[in-house]
Design a protein around this motif. Structure first.
Motif, short mmCIF file in Angstrom:
data_model
loop_
_atom_site.label_atom_id
_atom_site.label_comp_id
_atom_site.label_asym_id
_atom_site.label_seq_id
_atom_site.Cartn_x
_atom_site.Cartn_y
_atom_site.Cartn_z
N UNK A 91 0.82 -1.22 0.00
CA UNK A 91 0.00 0.00 0.00
C UNK A 91 0.85 1.26 0.00
N UNK A 92 1.88 1.30 0.85
CA UNK A 92 2.66 2.52 1.01
C UNK A 92 3.53 2.81 -0.20
N UNK A 93 3.93 1.78 -0.93
CA UNK A 93 4.77 1.99 -2.11
C UNK A 93 3.95 2.10 -3.39
N UNK A 94 2.61 2.07 -3.23
CA UNK A 94 1.70 2.20 -4.37
C UNK A 94 2.09 1.25 -5.50
N UNK A 95 2.36 0.01 -5.11
CA UNK A 95 2.75 -1.00 -6.09
C UNK A 95 1.55 -1.38 -6.95
N UNK A 96 1.83 -1.81 -8.16
CA UNK A 96 0.76 -2.16 -9.09
C UNK A 96 0.30 -3.59 -8.89
#
Length: 328
Positions: free
Chosen positions: A218-223
């Motif tokens: 969530x925090x790294x906005x991974x795809x």
């Protein structure tokens, strides 16, 4: 650190491929997004009475559980499916299923708790980076076997373990491999030895590592997006840990859905094992020494170690804290 035996790696890759085959292609429905808040319950008194090994149940319902404190110094490592297949081929291991996705691997330091106090632990995380975008990935919680008893001895400091975890992720899982309390690979020193074969301590840190994986994504906005489904895989000490995770998850991690798992060669009768191991020299004698040398401190019984072990220099706890080779 001592490398994982090839036969043990082969066993785990076969099991992980089998888990993938039984899990709807390794993908499940879910909306990903922000991780759910930690839901920590209470063990009912009648259930607590059935746990023979001093389960405290003294848990903090903190929102900080599983929060990522920091990541490793290096950027996340990308490993392609082709690279993973070639690496195992060079190691003489025939994979039961080829790698499917490219993966990203990183180390994290996260918040967990131990005996009612917040502490930090480390873990390896890995996830596919070219999987289907419209499906949420289940989590594979990988629980390692005996690797040592002090900081720096966990799998996040071991290249073969990283390769194994990356392969599991390439099958369509988001994978987290906790180092367990007392085995962290970076950050401030833990301050005490890893409480070896103490089920509660290891299970709590392991469940919080799953929460940390959620935060990482969530925090790294991974795809990628993650479902709430979790599957367990552990061998040896990790098999023991998997059973404890399964027992405590309904109370400690109520926001997760455990869908199954595998516990290979777990230690399931610690009392019986130790009673035999103290009367004759057997393979379990070494494990029993490690248990007494680390668990007595966790239980607050260090002053009674002399009831079991003869005095020597260095003491067993001192020796266990001096290196990462369990065979010593």
């Amino acid at each position: 650190m001592k490398r994982l035996p090839t036969r043990f790696i082969l066993l785990l890759v076969v099991i992980s491929a089998a888990l993938f085959a039984c899990g709807d292609d390794g993908l499940s429905d879910g909306d990903g997004g922000q991780p759910p808040a930690p839901s920590v319950g209470v063990i009912p008194a009648d259930v607590l009475a059935d746990f023979r090994c001093g389960v405290t149940g003294d848990w903090l319902p903190s929102e900080r559980l599983g929060q990522v404190v920091t990541t490793g110094d290096d950027p996340p490592e990308v490993q392609t499916a082709e690279f993973l297949d070639a690496a195992f081929q060079l190691a003489g291991i025939t994979l039961p299923k080829p790698s499917e996705f490219d993966v990203e691997v990183d180390t994290i330091l996260y918040t967990t708790q131990d005996r009612g106090e917040l502490i930090e632990a480390s873990a390896l995380v890995a996830y596919p980076i070219n999987a289907e975008r419209d499906a949420a990935l289940p989590t594979l919680l990988f629980l390692h076997g005996t690797s040592g008893f002090t900081d720096g001895c966990g799998p996040s400091a071991d290249a073969p373990s990283s390769l194994l975890i990356a392969y599991m992720a390439s099958l369509g899982y988001a994978v987290v491999a906790p180092d367990y309390i007392g085995l962290k690979s970076f950050g401030e020193p833990t301050g005490f030895l890893h409480p070896y074969l103490v089920g509660e301590a290891t299970a709590i840190a392991s469940l919080d590592s799953v929460r940390a994986l959620y935060h990482t994504v969530a925090e790294n906005q991974l795809e990628v997006s993650l479902s709430d489904r979790v599957v367990l895989l552990g061998g040896s000490q990790g098999g023991h840990a998997a059973l404890w995770v399964d027992w405590l998850a309904p109370y400690y991690a109520q926001e997760m859905t455990l869908i199954g798992g595998v516990a290979t060669v777990p230690a399931v009768d610690i009392l019986g094992q130790i009673q035999r191991a103290l009367q004759e020299e057997v393979p379990a004698s070494a494990n029993s020494l490690a248990f007494y040398g680390t668990a007595t401190s966790w239980y607050g019984l260090s002053d009674r170690l002399g009831e079991v072990l003869l005095p020597r220099t260095p003491t067993v706890p001192e020796f266990l804290g001096g290196q990462c080779d369990p065979s010593e």
